[in-house]
Design a protein around this motif. Structure first.
Motif, PDB file in Angstrom:
ATOM      1  N   HIS A  64     -16.257  18.591  45.108  1.00  0.00           N
ATOM      2  CA  HIS A  64     -14.784  17.422  44.682  1.00  0.00           C
ATOM      3  C   HIS A  64     -14.290  17.307  46.162  1.00  0.00           C
ATOM      4  CE1 HIS A  64     -11.110  17.155  42.688  1.00  0.00           C
ATOM      5  NE2 HIS A  64     -10.945  17.757  43.310  1.00  0.00           N
ATOM      6  N   LEU A  65     -13.879  18.593  47.060  1.00  0.00           N
ATOM      7  CA  LEU A  65     -13.421  18.506  48.660  1.00  0.00           C
ATOM      8  C   LEU A  65     -14.323  17.010  48.889  1.00  0.00           C
ATOM      9  CD1 LEU A  65     -13.379  21.916  49.486  1.00  0.00           C
ATOM     10  CD2 LEU A  65     -11.386  20.505  48.802  1.00  0.00           C
ATOM     11  N   PHE A  66     -15.128  17.262  49.370  1.00  0.00           N
ATOM     12  CA  PHE A  66     -15.644  16.266  49.895  1.00  0.00           C
ATOM     13  C   PHE A  66     -15.448  14.433  49.201  1.00  0.00           C
ATOM     14  CE2 PHE A  66     -18.982  18.258  51.845  1.00  0.00           C
ATOM     15  CZ  PHE A  66     -18.805  17.767  53.312  1.00  0.00           C
ATOM     16  N   LYS A  67     -15.263  14.393  48.114  1.00  0.00           N
ATOM     17  CA  LYS A  67     -14.723  13.061  47.143  1.00  0.00           C
ATOM     18  C   LYS A  67     -13.651  12.680  47.308  1.00  0.00           C
ATOM     19  CE  LYS A  67     -14.351  10.965  42.267  1.00  0.00           C
ATOM     20  NZ  LYS A  67     -14.056  11.754  40.564  1.00  0.00           N
ATOM     21  N   ILE A  68     -12.532  13.305  47.701  1.00  0.00           N
ATOM     22  CA  ILE A  68     -11.049  12.972  47.713  1.00  0.00           C
ATOM     23  C   ILE A  68     -10.801  13.183  49.146  1.00  0.00           C
ATOM     24  CG2 ILE A  68     -10.620  14.287  45.471  1.00  0.00           C
ATOM     25  CD1 ILE A  68      -9.146  16.738  47.015  1.00  0.00           C
ATOM     26  N   ASN A  69     -11.206  13.794  50.344  1.00  0.00           N
ATOM     27  CA  ASN A  69     -11.738  13.623  51.539  1.00  0.00           C
ATOM     28  C   ASN A  69     -10.141  14.027  51.817  1.00  0.00           C
ATOM     29  OD1 ASN A  69     -12.653  12.826  54.194  1.00  0.00           O
ATOM     30  ND2 ASN A  69     -11.908  10.826  53.571  1.00  0.00           N
ATOM     31  N   ALA A  70      -9.649  15.362  51.610  1.00  0.00           N
ATOM     32  CA  ALA A  70      -7.989  15.577  51.842  1.00  0.00           C
ATOM     33  C   ALA A  70      -8.707  16.961  50.918  1.00  0.00           C
ATOM     34  CB  ALA A  70      -7.670  14.474  51.057  1.00  0.00           C
ATOM     35  N   CYS A  71      -6.875  17.726  51.383  1.00  0.00           N
ATOM     36  CA  CYS A  71      -6.674  18.845  51.040  1.00  0.00           C
ATOM     37  C   CYS A  71      -6.420  19.082  50.278  1.00  0.00           C
ATOM     38  CB  CYS A  71      -5.891  19.738  52.408  1.00  0.00           C
ATOM     39  SG  CYS A  71      -6.306  19.972  53.397  1.00  0.00           S
ATOM     40  N   VAL A  72      -7.518  20.177  49.008  1.00  0.00           N
ATOM     41  CA  VAL A  72      -6.952  20.355  47.462  1.00  0.00           C
ATOM     42  C   VAL A  72      -5.740  21.779  47.530  1.00  0.00           C
ATOM     43  CG1 VAL A  72      -8.169  21.695  47.049  1.00  0.00           C
ATOM     44  CG2 VAL A  72      -7.629  20.335  45.299  1.00  0.00           C
ATOM     45  N   CYS A  73      -4.567  20.621  46.597  1.00  0.00           N
ATOM     46  CA  CYS A  73      -3.808  22.790  46.363  1.00  0.00           C
ATOM     47  C   CYS A  73      -3.542  22.954  45.093  1.00  0.00           C
ATOM     48  CB  CYS A  73      -2.635  21.996  47.602  1.00  0.00           C
ATOM     49  SG  CYS A  73      -2.128  21.079  49.336  1.00  0.00           S
ATOM     50  N   GLY A  74      -4.482  23.983  44.130  1.00  0.00           N
ATOM     51  CA  GLY A  74      -4.097  24.186  42.901  1.00  0.00           C
ATOM     52  C   GLY A  74      -4.420  23.214  42.102  1.00  0.00           C
ATOM     53  N   ASP A  75      -5.330  22.294  42.589  1.00  0.00           N
ATOM     54  CA  ASP A  75      -5.146  21.091  41.102  1.00  0.00           C
ATOM     55  C   ASP A  75      -6.946  21.367  40.465  1.00  0.00           C
ATOM     56  OD1 ASP A  75      -6.840  20.004  42.888  1.00  0.00           O
ATOM     57  OD2 ASP A  75      -5.821  17.430  42.229  1.00  0.00           O
ATOM     58  N   LEU A  76      -8.055  22.730  41.271  1.00  0.00           N
ATOM     59  CA  LEU A  76      -9.762  23.096  41.236  1.00  0.00           C
ATOM     60  C   LEU A  76      -9.621  23.315  39.914  1.00  0.00           C
ATOM     61  CD1 LEU A  76     -10.602  24.354  44.309  1.00  0.00           C
ATOM     62  CD2 LEU A  76     -10.538  22.097  43.236  1.00  0.00           C
ATOM     63  N   VAL A  77      -8.461  23.939  38.892  1.00  0.00           N
ATOM     64  CA  VAL A  77      -8.693  25.124  37.185  1.00  0.00           C
ATOM     65  C   VAL A  77      -8.999  23.216  36.576  1.00  0.00           C
ATOM     66  CG1 VAL A  77      -8.226  25.590  35.699  1.00  0.00           C
ATOM     67  CG2 VAL A  77      -7.916  26.291  37.910  1.00  0.00           C
ATOM     68  N   SER A  78      -8.256  22.426  36.540  1.00  0.00           N
ATOM     69  CA  SER A  78      -8.624  21.418  35.870  1.00  0.00           C
ATOM     70  C   SER A  78      -9.351  20.468  36.002  1.00  0.00           C
ATOM     71  CB  SER A  78      -6.819  20.369  35.859  1.00  0.00           C
ATOM     72  OG  SER A  78      -6.909  20.147  36.773  1.00  0.00           O
ATOM     73  N   VAL A  79      -9.986  20.353  37.576  1.00  0.00           N
ATOM     74  CA  VAL A  79     -11.188  19.351  37.565  1.00  0.00           C
ATOM     75  C   VAL A  79     -12.441  20.034  37.631  1.00  0.00           C
ATOM     76  CG1 VAL A  79     -12.344  18.130  39.972  1.00  0.00           C
ATOM     77  CG2 VAL A  79      -9.949  18.561  39.886  1.00  0.00           C
ATOM     78  N   ILE A  80     -12.870  21.353  37.797  1.00  0.00           N
ATOM     79  CA  ILE A  80     -14.074  22.179  37.423  1.00  0.00           C
ATOM     80  C   ILE A  80     -13.681  22.529  36.233  1.00  0.00           C
ATOM     81  CG2 ILE A  80     -15.079  24.559  38.737  1.00  0.00           C
ATOM     82  CD1 ILE A  80     -14.862  22.129  40.496  1.00  0.00           C
TER      83      ILE A  80
END
Length: 110
Positions: A34-50
């Motif tokens: 996911h971090l590679f896919k968005i190619n940016a910093c992620v701030c807290g939306d991993l719960v919904s993604v994972i």
């Protein structure tokens, strides 16, 4: 089996085993993808993604951060994560050297 005697192995062997362990859980693989896919910093939306609970996501992020594959910054009450490019490239080099090993054509087995 007892405590692993990591001191009897080379630093490369221990490092490869540590990388393999961190890739041994699909949630950590999904986080990295996911971090590679968005190619940016992620701030807290991993719960919904994972699709895992926040404490579980936090534990996996901690493992990835301890290994140095991701880095994080604190912005107010949220922590933002992204791939640590330097450490990722180092890990890729170590794993590529290991995975590029091959056996000689004339070798027979059992």
């Amino acid at each position: 089996m007892g405590i692993t005697k990591s001191e009897i192995f080379t630093s490369d062997q221990n490092e490869i085993a540590t990388f393999a362990k961190v890739f041994g859980h699909p949630a950590r693989v999904a986080i990295l993808q996911h971090l590679f896919k968005i190619n940016a910093c992620v701030c807290g939306d991993l719960v919904s993604v994972i699709g895992l609970a926040q404490p579980t996501i936090s534990q996996h992020l901690k493992e990835l951060k301890n290994l140095g594959l991701i880095k994080g910054t604190i912005e107010g009450t949220s922590v933002c994560y992204c791939i640590d490019k330097d450490n990722w490239l180092k890990m890729k080099s170590i794993m590529q050297t290991f995975l590029d090993q091959d056996y000689a054509e004339s070798t027979t087995c059992c």
